[in-house]
Scaffold this active site. Sequence first.
Site, PDB file in Angstrom:
ATOM      1  N   SER A  92       0.801  -1.226   0.000  1.00 45.54           N
ATOM      2  CA  SER A  92       0.000   0.000   0.000  1.00 45.54           C
ATOM      3  C   SER A  92       0.832   1.273   0.000  1.00 45.54           C
ATOM      4  O   SER A  92       0.273   2.366   0.046  1.00 45.54           O
ATOM      5  CB  SER A  92      -0.954  -0.001   1.202  1.00 45.54           C
ATOM      6  OG  SER A  92      -0.214  -0.201   2.378  1.00 45.54           O
ATOM      7  N   THR A 194      -2.044   3.387   4.086  1.00 47.51           N
ATOM      8  CA  THR A 194      -1.264   4.623   3.967  1.00 47.51           C
ATOM      9  C   THR A 194      -0.442   4.883   5.224  1.00 47.51           C
ATOM     10  O   THR A 194      -0.941   4.736   6.333  1.00 47.51           O
ATOM     11  CB  THR A 194      -2.250   5.806   3.808  1.00 47.51           C
ATOM     12  OG1 THR A 194      -3.003   5.574   2.637  1.00 47.51           O
ATOM     13  CG2 THR A 194      -1.531   7.130   3.750  1.00 47.51           C
ATOM     14  N   THR A 212       1.587   6.971   0.088  1.00 48.21           N
ATOM     15  CA  THR A 212       0.669   5.871  -0.230  1.00 48.21           C
ATOM     16  C   THR A 212       0.720   5.503  -1.708  1.00 48.21           C
ATOM     17  O   THR A 212       1.097   6.334  -2.547  1.00 48.21           O
ATOM     18  CB  THR A 212      -0.782   6.278   0.120  1.00 48.21           C
ATOM     19  OG1 THR A 212      -1.646   5.148   0.016  1.00 48.21           O
ATOM     20  CG2 THR A 212      -1.301   7.379  -0.793  1.00 48.21           C
ATOM     21  N   ARG A 222      -6.964   8.455 -10.460  1.00 48.82           N
ATOM     22  CA  ARG A 222      -7.524   8.748  -9.138  1.00 48.82           C
ATOM     23  C   ARG A 222      -6.422   9.199  -8.167  1.00 48.82           C
ATOM     24  O   ARG A 222      -5.356   8.622  -8.079  1.00 48.82           O
ATOM     25  CB  ARG A 222      -8.215   7.509  -8.593  1.00 48.82           C
ATOM     26  CG  ARG A 222      -8.877   7.689  -7.220  1.00 48.82           C
ATOM     27  CD  ARG A 222      -8.006   7.212  -6.098  1.00 48.82           C
ATOM     28  NE  ARG A 222      -8.695   7.245  -4.798  1.00 48.82           N
ATOM     29  CZ  ARG A 222      -8.085   7.121  -3.637  1.00 48.82           C
ATOM     30  NH1 ARG A 222      -6.780   6.938  -3.577  1.00 48.82           N
ATOM     31  NH2 ARG A 222      -8.773   7.170  -2.514  1.00 48.82           N
ATOM     32  N   VAL A 223      -6.716  10.252  -7.421  1.00 55.18           N
ATOM     33  CA  VAL A 223      -5.822  10.718  -6.362  1.00 55.18           C
ATOM     34  C   VAL A 223      -6.636  10.761  -5.078  1.00 55.18           C
ATOM     35  O   VAL A 223      -7.792  11.182  -5.092  1.00 55.18           O
ATOM     36  CB  VAL A 223      -5.264  12.127  -6.697  1.00 55.18           C
ATOM     37  CG1 VAL A 223      -4.507  12.713  -5.520  1.00 55.18           C
ATOM     38  CG2 VAL A 223      -4.365  12.056  -7.933  1.00 55.18           C
ATOM     39  N   ASP A 225      -6.616  11.286  -0.548  1.00 53.84           N
ATOM     40  CA  ASP A 225      -6.404  12.374   0.419  1.00 53.84           C
ATOM     41  C   ASP A 225      -4.944  12.608   0.767  1.00 53.84           C
ATOM     42  O   ASP A 225      -4.557  13.712   1.167  1.00 53.84           O
ATOM     43  CB  ASP A 225      -7.146  12.029   1.717  1.00 53.84           C
ATOM     44  CG  ASP A 225      -6.601  10.741   2.343  1.00 53.84           C
ATOM     45  OD1 ASP A 225      -6.521   9.715   1.606  1.00 53.84           O
ATOM     46  OD2 ASP A 225      -6.228  10.743   3.520  1.00 53.84           O
ATOM     47  N   THR A 245      -5.479   7.783   7.409  1.00 51.84           N
ATOM     48  CA  THR A 245      -5.328   6.569   6.616  1.00 51.84           C
ATOM     49  C   THR A 245      -6.730   6.055   6.314  1.00 51.84           C
ATOM     50  O   THR A 245      -7.681   6.419   6.997  1.00 51.84           O
ATOM     51  CB  THR A 245      -4.492   5.519   7.378  1.00 51.84           C
ATOM     52  OG1 THR A 245      -4.254   4.390   6.542  1.00 51.84           O
ATOM     53  CG2 THR A 245      -5.176   5.055   8.653  1.00 51.84           C
ATOM     54  N   GLY A 246      -6.850   5.259   5.275  1.00 56.80           N
ATOM     55  CA  GLY A 246      -8.162   4.718   4.951  1.00 56.80           C
ATOM     56  C   GLY A 246      -8.728   5.314   3.676  1.00 56.80           C
ATOM     57  O   GLY A 246      -7.983   5.800   2.818  1.00 56.80           O
ATOM     58  N   GLY A 248      -9.682   7.563   1.159  1.00 52.46           N
ATOM     59  CA  GLY A 248      -9.334   8.963   0.962  1.00 52.46           C
ATOM     60  C   GLY A 248     -10.496   9.851   0.572  1.00 52.46           C
ATOM     61  O   GLY A 248     -10.552  11.029   0.948  1.00 52.46           O
TER      62      GLY A 248
HETATM   63  N1  GLY Z   1      -5.766   7.189   2.143  1.00 50.24           N
HETATM   64  C1  GLY Z   1      -5.161   6.839   0.950  1.00 50.24           C
HETATM   65  C2  GLY Z   1      -6.009   6.937  -0.234  1.00 50.24           C
HETATM   66  O1  GLY Z   1      -7.224   6.914  -0.144  1.00 50.24           O
HETATM   67  O2  GLY Z   1      -5.465   7.034  -1.310  1.00 50.24           O
END
Ligand code: GLY
Length: 334
Positions: A92, A194, A212, A222-223, A225, A245-246, A248
């Site tokens: 990840s 992340t 991440t 895609r990007v 958070d 984390t988690g 985004g």
């Molecule tokens: N928290 C990382 C992402 O959603 O890309």
Amino acid sequence: MKRRKFIQRASLSGVGIITGSTALACKGEAGTSVSTTSTTVATTPMKPVVIATWNVEQAVTKAWEIIDRGGTAIDAIEAGCRVEEANAEGQSVGIGGLPDRDGNVTLDACIMNSEGEYGAVVYLQNFKHPISVARKVMEETPHVLLAGAGAEKFALSQGFRKENLLTEASEKAWKEWKIKSEYKPIINIENHDTIGMLAIDSEGNISGGCTTSGLAYKMAGRVGDSPIIGSGLFVDNEVGAATATGLGEEVLKTVGSFLIVELMRGGMSPQLACEEAVRRIVSKNTNYRDFQVGYIAVNKKGETGSYCIHPGFSVTVNRKAGRRIITAESHTKP
Ligand code: GLY
């Protein structure tokens, strides 16, 4: 936590009791650690401190070594994040990260120092240390965020080396995923999502970083958070810092890390601020059972907090007294 219960938990775990401001540390830091390098924790200063999302002992150890010998928080953050980025087993972050649905590993990262400066890269391919490229963006350019091909061109100009980031294991996982092509964010992916890291150095200065490969099998382009200031990370040296984390998308929609720092500015503890940021997400999503978000935070005094939607989010904290892995408290219960 009630003081009596805390003392019970501390003694049950065989860990010495930290007096004074202990109750202001992460819930669980006082007595629910699953591992520690120190079995005799005496009264300990709350800072310096390094705190990171997930069980990333090696990364935090690296960061702590720098802090412990008088180094700066920003150097500690970069060095700590690099450890996980170089770990090909972790799927990840950095090399070995699971690719997007087209099979491309694309990395996002940002870094923020105690001066309030920020640098970030998004959709970076073929460079395994986005955190270091982000730092170069912060220090060597008039900009704060570089994307895609431009970020890669800049990385090359700064002497970073291109390499293939798609490991055999991640390629195999992607090929297996393609059979059904079912897009479903995984909660607590291999207990290691992340990496967000926050540090206060011995001068009392705060910095943070977040790195991440984003969600596995995301749409191309895609990007999340992690590289976005205020969402995946925010640092205000007067107040504190937070990182996420988690999933985004949910952190972005609530600007979670900025929210936590602003709540701390208003006097909330890091723990309560993390809880409020999670509550905002849960209250806006009836489907919150399907995804995970976790936050960590530290305030100027070195008090820490952590909270998540679902059980299974671990946090690594290093202080002078030792290093501990904590299980963060969660909105849903085990
Ligand atoms: N928290 C990382 C992402 O959603 O890309």
